[in-house]
Scaffold this motif. Sequence first.
Motif, PDB file in Angstrom:
ATOM      1  N   UNK A  64      71.799  91.226  55.242  1.00 30.75           N
ATOM      2  CA  UNK A  64      72.020  91.409  53.806  1.00 30.75           C
ATOM      3  C   UNK A  64      72.275  92.896  53.582  1.00 30.75           C
ATOM      4  N   UNK A  65      73.497  93.228  53.203  1.00 35.81           N
ATOM      5  CA  UNK A  65      73.859  94.635  53.021  1.00 35.81           C
ATOM      6  C   UNK A  65      73.881  95.056  51.560  1.00 35.81           C
ATOM      7  N   UNK A 105      68.509  83.148  47.309  1.00 32.61           N
ATOM      8  CA  UNK A 105      67.464  83.864  46.573  1.00 32.61           C
ATOM      9  C   UNK A 105      67.021  85.093  47.362  1.00 32.61           C
ATOM     10  N   UNK A 106      66.967  84.922  48.673  1.00 33.10           N
ATOM     11  CA  UNK A 106      66.567  86.025  49.546  1.00 33.10           C
ATOM     12  C   UNK A 106      67.644  87.110  49.544  1.00 33.10           C
ATOM     13  N   UNK A 107      68.916  86.689  49.622  1.00 33.36           N
ATOM     14  CA  UNK A 107      70.005  87.677  49.632  1.00 33.36           C
ATOM     15  C   UNK A 107      70.143  88.372  48.283  1.00 33.36           C
ATOM     16  N   UNK A 108      69.616  87.750  47.234  1.00 35.31           N
ATOM     17  CA  UNK A 108      69.651  88.370  45.899  1.00 35.31           C
ATOM     18  C   UNK A 108      68.434  89.250  45.650  1.00 35.31           C
ATOM     19  N   UNK A 119      68.647  94.222  55.331  1.00 37.53           N
ATOM     20  CA  UNK A 119      67.595  93.455  55.981  1.00 37.53           C
ATOM     21  C   UNK A 119      68.180  92.156  56.510  1.00 37.53           C
ATOM     22  N   UNK A 120      67.512  91.593  57.496  1.00 35.23           N
ATOM     23  CA  UNK A 120      68.032  90.429  58.201  1.00 35.23           C
ATOM     24  C   UNK A 120      67.890  89.155  57.382  1.00 35.23           C
ATOM     25  N   UNK A 121      68.828  88.235  57.554  1.00 31.43           N
ATOM     26  CA  UNK A 121      68.851  86.977  56.811  1.00 31.43           C
ATOM     27  C   UNK A 121      68.402  85.813  57.684  1.00 31.43           C
ATOM     28  N   UNK A 151      61.568  85.546  58.823  1.00 35.31           N
ATOM     29  CA  UNK A 151      62.850  86.182  58.529  1.00 35.31           C
ATOM     30  C   UNK A 151      63.592  86.582  59.800  1.00 35.31           C
ATOM     31  N   UNK A 152      64.918  86.747  59.659  1.00 34.67           N
ATOM     32  CA  UNK A 152      65.740  87.202  60.775  1.00 34.67           C
ATOM     33  C   UNK A 152      66.271  86.104  61.665  1.00 34.67           C
ATOM     34  N   UNK A 153      66.284  84.870  61.189  1.00 27.79           N
ATOM     35  CA  UNK A 153      66.703  83.749  62.036  1.00 27.79           C
ATOM     36  C   UNK A 153      68.215  83.683  62.241  1.00 27.79           C
TER      37      UNK A 153
END
Length: 404
Positions: A64-65, A105-108, A119-121, A151-153
């Motif tokens: 996620x940039x 939701x995580x990427x937002x 951070x990793x998605x 996280x990071x999968x």
Amino acid sequence: MSSLAWARSGGRAGSVLGWGRRGTGALSGVHPSARRFIIDLSYSAHFMDFKGSSIPSSMKKLVVTKLSPNFRDAVRTQTVAVPTPGDSDLLVRNRFVGINASDINYSAGRYDPSLKPPFDAGFEGIGEVVGLGLSASSRYTIGDTVAYFGSGAFAEYTVVPAKESVPVPAVKPEFLTLLVSGATAYIALKRLGDLTKGETVLITAAAGGTGQFAVQFAKKAGCHVIGTCSSNEKAGFLKSLGCDRAINYTTEDLAKILRKEYPHGIDVVYESVGGSVLELAVNSLAKKGRLIVIGFISGYQTASGVPSFRGGTLPVKLLQKSASIRGFFLPHFLSDYREALDSMMQMYAKGELVCEVDCGDLAQGGKFMGLESVFQAVDYMYAGKNLGKVVVEVTPPTVSNSKL
């Protein structure tokens, strides 16, 4: 891979599980420091995939940039060095990863406002252990198959703390469906549903990743189950799970059906859509009815993430029926997680639980293969095309080159 020092730390956020298989201590007679920077190569069997599956020096992962509910806009593919596990970690070669509605939701940035890009998605994966730290080798070995929730999968390789890994009999995507989707349904209905035999249960998005499990667990509790879906194919799938009334809302009027066929109301609602569907669910509750909110996917792709809800008269409606609305967020119920996973694993092993997986075989671009197809898989799920849990096959099965 000979130049890698396997005790160097490989960072990974999230701490959700406490799982071990062969005890928790270090190897007998060995007292490693927190981080070993020099590894005696006589221990190489503990740290390297010696069975012939070469570990490359670099890999791809999704990062996620920038914060956005548009997954394609928020996430980029990056090529980075393959991480190395710390003393108590595993390096997992991901075979399959699971797609969840909350990925956006995580990427937002909605789960942890303090978390800033990059951070990793990705939340969940399953694969083979191809490297591990010294302490981790007291519980695992190269070639073990594990699943994990953290996280990071969305990466070809992920470093996972050994204590957070779940040993599984085989690298099958069906086991992946249990980590988030199955656990959500199991724990939410058990802890918040208070299901009683003979009650009526409504499950929205019933043919999806978590809905399929809610249908089965409600039936196991002896309830009459209603499931909503978007196609006749999905309706047929729900009936095969034991769903008593499958409602295709694209061809049937959900509100009219609930009023006509269930005039006394719904005892329990397992709700994941939000907006107008949530309003209808509230209005359809029976006396002492319980509505469990496990999500509101209809709003996730909006700027706020929350769909419009007319709740001005909500207190009156709940009071008049002695009804309740209960929210469920899996990380708040981790004390129940191990029992839930154990129980579901046993049910699946006995053939008592269907774990439907959708790998995109019927998707426009074909089966979801390779990390880049995560983007397509997210679009596919939000288009409402999936039947069961959406899963991406990240890497093909390992083919050993060993001549032994």
